[in-house]
Motif scaffolding. Sequence first.
Motif, PDB file in Angstrom:
ATOM      1  N   GLU A 197      71.284 -21.217  -4.938  1.00  0.00           N
ATOM      2  CA  GLU A 197      71.185 -19.760  -4.951  1.00  0.00           C
ATOM      3  C   GLU A 197      71.720 -19.227  -6.283  1.00  0.00           C
ATOM      4  N   GLN A 198      70.907 -18.381  -6.919  1.00  0.00           N
ATOM      5  CA  GLN A 198      71.229 -17.919  -8.266  1.00  0.00           C
ATOM      6  C   GLN A 198      72.239 -16.763  -8.245  1.00  0.00           C
ATOM      7  N   GLN A 232      73.531 -22.579 -11.193  1.00  0.00           N
ATOM      8  CA  GLN A 232      73.504 -21.310 -10.476  1.00  0.00           C
ATOM      9  C   GLN A 232      73.158 -20.118 -11.373  1.00  0.00           C
TER      10      GLN A 232
END
Length: 579
Positions: free
Chosen positions: A329-330, A408
Amino acid sequence: MNFFKTFKHDTWVKPYIKQYKGLLISVIILGFLTVFFATGLMFVAGYTIDKAATHPYNILLIYVPIVLTRGFGIGRPVFKYVERLRSHNWVLKVTSDLRTRLYKTLESDASFFNEHHKTGDIMGLLSEDINHLQDLYLRTVFPTVIAYIVAIIASIAMGVFDPAFGLFVLFLCAVEIFLVPLVSVTLESARRERQKALKANLYTKLTDNILGVDDWVISGRQEDFKNLSASTINELDASKKKSKAFRRYRDFVLQFIFALIMIVMIIFTNLHMTNGQEQANFVAAVVLAALQLSDTFVPVSQGFEEWPQYRDSINRLNTVTPVDANLPEQVELKPEDFNGLKLDNVSFEYASDSPILIKNFSQTITKGEKIALLGPSGIGKTTILQLILGDLVPQKGSITVNDLNVQQIQENRSDIFSVLNQNPFLFNTSVMNNVRLGNEDKTDAEVKKALERVGLKDLLDSLPEKYNTSVGENGSRFSGGEQERIALARILLQDAPVVLLDEPTVGLDPITENALLETFFEVLKDKTIIWVTHHLQGVTHVDHVVFVTDEGIEMQGAPKDLYSNNAHFKELYELDQGL
């Protein structure tokens, strides 16, 4: 079998046939109408001539054929023109989608393709394979489908008079548009394969040689450079000449078979269409109409013959798929929030059977720190930069930015990292446009300010077109040092907090190198710098030096401390300075 196997899992041809099926159907219909009007023109012309030769007592008896002759004569070029427009419109739509898809696929993970494909292979994909798919439609699909439709309809038309003769005509047509093309592709396939291999080899050689052309010139081996690919080119040329000779013989056979069809048509019409004057008028008409089919049938063999290279292009393109990055998840990290970078026990190898390139490498880099990575060539210094960027993922250990795994922040990593390497690419456009690539939202004044900061203001002001001066192909208008300064201005405009320098001064003379390093560290004084270098020139600009060997970190520390306390570092430094 190969044909159906090729398309079984295809994602580069079938989707676009479905997407533009309406346009495709219209092209086939227009192609058939072109052939129909061409044969119709010859038929009514032959009928009119025969009918007129019997001296009809009233001109009105041949008025309808005369009008039809005009109609078919006008219709043939009109349908041909519209068919060409529609078919090329189809091809342009499809190839536009294909090129867009290919560029996006290559762009989606450039580092993956650099690892798994040679530059020459990628050049082949861009320049050859898409063009092959374009030719697949224009030279194989459209002519073949139209020829098959015409052959079936012509056989049915003859079968109305005599079913046995209709089957015989179908057999001769099958020999012309199926058997001979099949034999042609079988005999020519090996030669085409060899030509493909030679072309691929040329792409790779020429790419390598052009990228290294400076070294050829410096070494005085210009003639060797010219002759390097000569044998491959000569072999390819000889193979193509054999292919041309084969096509001439094959086309002669096709024309011979077509002449046989004409003889059969003459015999048939004389046996079945001479029972009366009215029937006799159709004899020449039918034979003249059949003559037009030659232009429809003969190109099919050419299309079949080229199938192997189309098949290879389809197979190769189907291996090019977007790489699933499997990113976590960024998280959005703002440049102003950057406070440090940490490599913790990082190990990396390119393959399981290759030596470990980087082993248990650790480093903590704080905001604003300048660090130099030194070591022998091939030790993995550039690989460390790729790991920091997130292009590569370590098999062991972690790389974090502000306690976030570097994976990330991949979606906005250009806000955090900028890179300047030894061969910055400059596009063949103005200096302003090249620098603005760093940040397209910057004003002209900000671009000029960046160029002034890197020391190019006086030079550009002295040029006739000033800041709008074209840099030339790959920056050829400017020297190596000037190219690096333009690239540095681009980085200033990008304004990322971390700058990675990958041997940006390699190949420059000592005076230019020293001046450039002074500029780098002056204009980037508020940035965090990780500098990969192969020697100690300018090392006093950094806060921390890390010397890496195949055993790991041999020594590290502030340059001044290492010079005072480490005999090996002192020796290397004095050798580099010529002391």
